[in-house]
Design a protein around this motif. Structure first.
Motif, PDB file in Angstrom:
ATOM      1  N   HIS A  63       0.888  -1.315  -0.069  1.00  0.00           N
ATOM      2  CA  HIS A  63      -0.080   0.243  -0.083  1.00  0.00           C
ATOM      3  C   HIS A  63       1.094   1.191  -0.013  1.00  0.00           C
ATOM      4  O   HIS A  63       0.360   2.434   0.222  1.00  0.00           O
ATOM      5  CB  HIS A  63      -0.941  -0.016   1.124  1.00  0.00           C
ATOM      6  CG  HIS A  63      -1.940  -0.891   0.798  1.00  0.00           C
ATOM      7  ND1 HIS A  63      -2.931  -1.312   1.992  1.00  0.00           N
ATOM      8  CD2 HIS A  63      -2.507  -1.743   0.155  1.00  0.00           C
ATOM      9  CE1 HIS A  63      -3.959  -1.964   1.795  1.00  0.00           C
ATOM     10  NE2 HIS A  63      -3.697  -2.398   0.271  1.00  0.00           N
ATOM     11  N   GLY A  64       2.110   1.129  -0.166  1.00  0.00           N
ATOM     12  CA  GLY A  64       2.843   2.260  -0.370  1.00  0.00           C
ATOM     13  C   GLY A  64       3.728   2.901   0.916  1.00  0.00           C
ATOM     14  O   GLY A  64       3.905   4.079   0.871  1.00  0.00           O
ATOM     15  N   THR A  67       7.129   3.726  -0.377  1.00  0.00           N
ATOM     16  CA  THR A  67       6.937   4.485  -1.511  1.00  0.00           C
ATOM     17  C   THR A  67       6.843   5.983  -0.860  1.00  0.00           C
ATOM     18  O   THR A  67       7.728   6.890  -1.428  1.00  0.00           O
ATOM     19  CB  THR A  67       5.809   4.006  -2.233  1.00  0.00           C
ATOM     20  OG1 THR A  67       5.990   2.937  -2.457  1.00  0.00           O
ATOM     21  CG2 THR A  67       5.741   4.849  -3.551  1.00  0.00           C
ATOM     22  N   GLU A  81       3.125  -4.094  -8.373  1.00  0.00           N
ATOM     23  CA  GLU A  81       2.435  -4.577  -7.164  1.00  0.00           C
ATOM     24  C   GLU A  81       1.562  -5.850  -8.060  1.00  0.00           C
ATOM     25  O   GLU A  81       0.958  -5.716  -8.962  1.00  0.00           O
ATOM     26  CB  GLU A  81       1.373  -3.710  -6.574  1.00  0.00           C
ATOM     27  CG  GLU A  81       0.569  -4.517  -5.564  1.00  0.00           C
ATOM     28  CD  GLU A  81       1.131  -5.154  -4.374  1.00  0.00           C
ATOM     29  OE1 GLU A  81       0.557  -6.551  -4.420  1.00  0.00           O
ATOM     30  OE2 GLU A  81       2.090  -4.874  -4.118  1.00  0.00           O
ATOM     31  N   SER A  86      -4.648  -3.844  -4.329  1.00  0.00           N
ATOM     32  CA  SER A  86      -3.577  -2.972  -3.878  1.00  0.00           C
ATOM     33  C   SER A  86      -2.911  -1.921  -4.778  1.00  0.00           C
ATOM     34  O   SER A  86      -2.614  -0.796  -4.609  1.00  0.00           O
ATOM     35  CB  SER A  86      -2.278  -3.888  -3.247  1.00  0.00           C
ATOM     36  OG  SER A  86      -2.576  -4.495  -2.276  1.00  0.00           O
ATOM     37  N   THR A  87      -2.806  -2.556  -6.123  1.00  0.00           N
ATOM     38  CA  THR A  87      -2.508  -1.525  -7.254  1.00  0.00           C
ATOM     39  C   THR A  87      -3.587  -0.399  -7.431  1.00  0.00           C
ATOM     40  O   THR A  87      -3.102   0.561  -7.491  1.00  0.00           O
ATOM     41  CB  THR A  87      -2.422  -2.372  -8.608  1.00  0.00           C
ATOM     42  OG1 THR A  87      -1.500  -3.576  -8.620  1.00  0.00           O
ATOM     43  CG2 THR A  87      -1.916  -1.460  -9.804  1.00  0.00           C
ATOM     44  N   LEU A  90      -2.514   1.863  -4.596  1.00  0.00           N
ATOM     45  CA  LEU A  90      -1.350   2.748  -5.099  1.00  0.00           C
ATOM     46  C   LEU A  90      -1.713   3.707  -5.845  1.00  0.00           C
ATOM     47  O   LEU A  90      -1.199   5.010  -5.562  1.00  0.00           O
ATOM     48  CB  LEU A  90      -0.389   1.755  -5.361  1.00  0.00           C
ATOM     49  CG  LEU A  90       0.374   0.758  -4.369  1.00  0.00           C
ATOM     50  CD1 LEU A  90       0.862  -0.145  -5.190  1.00  0.00           C
ATOM     51  CD2 LEU A  90       1.214   1.500  -3.630  1.00  0.00           C
ATOM     52  N   VAL A 101       2.871   3.780 -11.077  1.00  0.00           N
ATOM     53  CA  VAL A 101       2.395   2.303 -10.486  1.00  0.00           C
ATOM     54  C   VAL A 101       2.039   1.264 -11.690  1.00  0.00           C
ATOM     55  O   VAL A 101       1.344   1.624 -12.341  1.00  0.00           O
ATOM     56  CB  VAL A 101       1.180   2.667  -9.845  1.00  0.00           C
ATOM     57  CG1 VAL A 101       0.693   1.277  -9.097  1.00  0.00           C
ATOM     58  CG2 VAL A 101       1.389   3.817  -8.688  1.00  0.00           C
TER      59      VAL A 101
END
Length: 267
Positions: A63-64, A67, A81, A86-87, A90, A101
């Protein structure tokens, strides 16, 4: 385990409501999280000349959480990902930034260009053939670049039995404290018999147990010909807060990080 199986597991277990922090020592324990984050950021800063914006590839961004730190440190970040939900998280979280992403359902890191640093945080132990994955991705590093990985279990056969049992006991105490007695008891019973059920989420989430953890020396030997330095960083980690405090003082390391710096131009 095939990549298709891992993809199904990621989709099932890492959806929009999944709490990465709850079961992740490197996210839930402030001291551990700070140490890992600072070590990664120091490596990123050292990979490029002062005043240069580093280009970082983060594989398996969840979830970053990391990041965000990379972005704040001034890096140009590309994340991959495997989980579709989850992508989506993000993309929403970093919509107002230049973070790229990439949904990677097949686990083959479909990104373009070269990078100064490649980061895997709590990812390698999820990859069926992690050595092949690492060998492939280091070809994307620029000369002088770095490969970084943290939060993977040390290779079990090299751990002292007493230390391994102590770490396992702390983990199971935490698991039972979550009100999952029957699930935890069933998992323990199967492991004592050497049986692993690929239809049972608790077995497959930690399926690295089947292959005895992650071989940190094999990773070092793979990376050494391509970098000027490769450092293995063993440490203790567990989900329990009390267990983390105890383990740091009284239990041998069960987890490791790895920093390979100074990519040589041997392509």
């Amino acid at each position: 385990m095939a990549l298709s199986d891992m993809r199904a597991l990621q989709e099932e277990g890492h959806g929009e409501s999944h709490d990465y922090v709850h079961g992740s020592p490197h996210l839930k324990h402030p001291e551990l999280r700070s140490w890992i984050t600072e070590r990664i950021l120091a490596t990123v800063r050292a990979s490029v000349p002062p005043g240069t914006r580093p280009r970082v590839l983060e594989v398996g961004a969840g979830h970053g959480s990391l990041t965000e730190h990379l972005l704040e440190a001034g890096a140009q970040v590309v994340v991959t990902e495997m989980s579709g939900p989850s992508t989506d998280i993000l993309r929403a979280r970093f919509a107002a930034t230049d973070v790229v992403v990439v949904h990677d359902p097949d686990g083959d890191v479909p990104v373009e260009g070269d990078f100064d640093v490649v980061v895997y945080l709590s990812v390698l132990h999820h990859i069926p053939d992690y050595l092949a994955a690492v060998e492939s991705v280091i070809g994307r590093l620029r000369p002088g670049g770095a490969f970084v990985s943290f939060q993977d279990p040390l290779w079990y056969p090299r751990l002292r039995r007493r230390s391994r049992l102590a770490a396992r006991g702390v983990y199971l105490a935490w698991r039972l404290g979550q009100g999952e007695f029957r699930r935890g008891l069933g998992t323990v019973a199967r492991r004592l018999r050497g049986v692993y059920d690929d239809t049972h989420p608790s077995d497959m989430i930690e399926y690295h147990v089947m292959r005895q953890g992650v071989d940190e020396r094999a990773l070092r030997d793979l990376l050494a010909p391509h970098f000027t330095s490769v450092e293995i960083l063993p440490y203790f980690s567990t989900q329990s807060r009390a267990g983390q405090r105890l383990g740091r003082r009284a239990i041998a390391p069960n987890t490791f990080g790895l920093v390979a710096a100074g990519r040589t131009d041997l392509r």
